[in-house]
Design an enzyme around this catalytic site. Structure first.
Site, short mmCIF file in Angstrom:
data_model
loop_
_atom_site.label_atom_id
_atom_site.label_comp_id
_atom_site.label_asym_id
_atom_site.label_seq_id
_atom_site.Cartn_x
_atom_site.Cartn_y
_atom_site.Cartn_z
N TYR A 68 0.80 -1.22 0.00
CA TYR A 68 0.00 0.00 0.00
C TYR A 68 0.84 1.27 0.00
CZ TYR A 68 0.76 0.63 5.07
OH TYR A 68 1.31 0.83 6.30
N HIS A 162 -10.06 -5.81 9.04
CA HIS A 162 -8.82 -5.20 8.58
C HIS A 162 -7.91 -6.26 7.94
CE1 HIS A 162 -6.04 -1.94 8.20
NE2 HIS A 162 -5.08 -2.64 8.77
N TYR A 166 -6.55 -10.25 12.03
CA TYR A 166 -7.16 -9.34 12.99
C TYR A 166 -8.68 -9.50 12.90
CZ TYR A 166 -2.57 -7.01 13.04
OH TYR A 166 -1.23 -6.74 13.14
N ASP A 173 -7.59 2.97 9.05
CA ASP A 173 -6.66 2.75 7.94
C ASP A 173 -7.33 1.99 6.80
OD1 ASP A 173 -5.62 2.76 10.61
OD2 ASP A 173 -3.64 2.19 9.89
N ARG A 243 -2.50 9.89 11.96
CA ARG A 243 -2.41 9.26 10.65
C ARG A 243 -3.65 8.41 10.34
NH1 ARG A 243 2.85 7.31 9.77
NH2 ARG A 243 2.49 5.09 10.13
N GLY A 246 -6.08 10.65 9.17
CA GLY A 246 -5.71 11.07 7.83
C GLY A 246 -6.10 10.06 6.78
N TRP A 247 -5.90 8.78 7.08
CA TRP A 247 -6.35 7.72 6.16
C TRP A 247 -7.86 7.85 5.92
CZ3 TRP A 247 -2.57 5.84 3.66
CH2 TRP A 247 -1.41 5.28 4.22
#
Length: 402
Positions: A68, A162, A166, A173, A243, A246-247
């Protein structure tokens, strides 16, 4: 006596002459490799090309890997090519795809049975490449990724896990890793048939991860509430990580591109974006940047972080440019970008651009027992020019014409 005076005079003149001759020449200015006349978007892109001549080498890789972080940077180069029409940027994107996609459309190292949502993200630039070249390899690779989404394990309400390792977990994310590709694929090849399912992913994130006090969203949610980091009542992780936010912000502005204005779910996605943007402004530092742990400000150990700040700059600028957000958010994005330049960006004598203070990696659970605590986030290692910042920085610069 007169002769001695003359002798001393000539000795002094000789010494002065020697000193003049011995004077070191002025140091020549280091020639620029990356021109400072370019916009910041190209200055960083040129830096990356010089540092990593082959795109797969990004993130210090020595062999091709479908990942990614590479996909994120390839998207930024795709946008840069569309703005500048410089072939070297197109070739860089194509070079990565050709290094990781086989003749039959299979992907180097990709294992669908792992059901890792991260693996979807690098497919975003394949739409562009296929449209430009009509190379069937790219189409087959996209179809392979779409097949993963068809079979990807989900929560009881339909949210993508995810990763298979998990179980029962949704992370912010993951919305960026899967949703823009999913939205573009279904809009391009399926007449938008799955857009409701794309919207559902955001709906579930809002339902389970939103903090009503701050309107920020927690990093992760465990439906089973069994993970050590999970709140036993809500299932959420304990902190807000810039972050991850932000994702999520980027996921919204990028997925929205494929929702027609008359789509019944479009308005709610725009609302989610506005809600998040309004919340983020409240935690923006005077420098224009955001802290690693978003709401903890200058608490000991916290720091102004490069990737989250770059992502917010991009998402807010694009949101304003597209009309998803009020135009005032362009000013917020400009302040953030200027904050990056003034506080976190260093330029070498050769013109190479380096973004500093970037969290290299952070997650929840796993073998590392990552507990999502404040101490965990602030103590993860940092890495200069980490691709999770360089890609969004280039995209923010393009949106802001900087």
């Amino acid at each position: 006596m007169k002769n001695k005076v003359f002798a001393l005079f000539f000795v002094a003149v000789a010494l002065i002459s020697c000193k003049k001759e011995e004077k070191a020449p002025e140091t020549e200015k280091t020639p620029l490799v990356v021109s400072d006349t370019l916009k910041w978007s190209e200055r960083l892109a040129q830096t990356l090309i010089h540092q990593y001549p082959e795109a797969y080498q990004i993130d210090d890789r020595t062999s091709p890997k479908w990942d990614y972080v590479h996909g994120l940077v390839m998207t930024s180069f795709e946008k840069l090519y569309q703005k500048t029409h410089k072939k070297e940027y197109f070739d860089y994107v194509k070079g990565y795809a050709d290094a990781t996609i086989n003749e039959d459309g299979s992907i180097v190292g990709y294992q669908m049975e792992k059901y890792n949502i991260d693996m979807i993200e690098a497919g975003n630039s394949l739409f562009f490449l296929y449209n430009q070249t009509k190379d069937e390899r790219y189409l087959k690779a996209m179809q392979l990724l779409r097949e993963q989404l068809k079979n990807h394990p989900r929560t009881t309400e339909g949210g993508f896990w995810h990763k298979k390792v998990y179980p029962n977990q949704m992370w912010l994310d993951g919305l960026f890793m899967g949703s823009p590709f999913y939205a573009q694929y279904t809009a391009t090849f399926e007449e938008g048939a799955a857009l409701d399912d794309v919207a559902k992913q955001f709906e579930l994130i809002q339902k389970h991860l939103l903090d009503p006090k701050t309107n920020l969203l927690y990093h992760g949610w465990d439906e089973s509430k069994e993970m050590e980091w999970a709140n036993k009542e809500t299932g959420t992780s304990p902190n807000f990580w810039s972050r991850s936010l932000g994702w999520y912000a980027m996921a919204l502005v990028d997925a929205l591109d494929y929702f027609p204005e008359n789509h019944p779910k479009r308005a709610e996605l725009v609302h989610y974006l506005n809600q998040l943007a309004e919340a983020l402004v409240k935690f923006q530092d005077k420098t224009g940047l955001w802290y690693q742990v978003t709401d903890q400000g200058a608490r000991e150990g916290n720091y102004l972080e490069g990737s989250g700040s770059s992502m917010f700059a991009y998402a807010l600028a694009k949101g304003a440019n597209k009309g998803y957000l009020p135009s005032t958010y362009k000013d917020v994005a400009n302040k953030a970008f200027d904050g990056l330049i003034n506080n976190l960006v260093k330029v070498s004598p050769e013109g190479y651009v380096t973004i500093t203070q970037i969290c290299a990696v952070a997650g929840l659970g796993g073998k590392e027992k990552r507990d999502g605590s404040y101490e965990y986030y602030i103590n993860e290692k940092k890495k200069d020019n980490d691709p999770k910042a360089t890609g969004p920085f280039i995209m923010a610069a393009l949106e802001l014409n900087k």
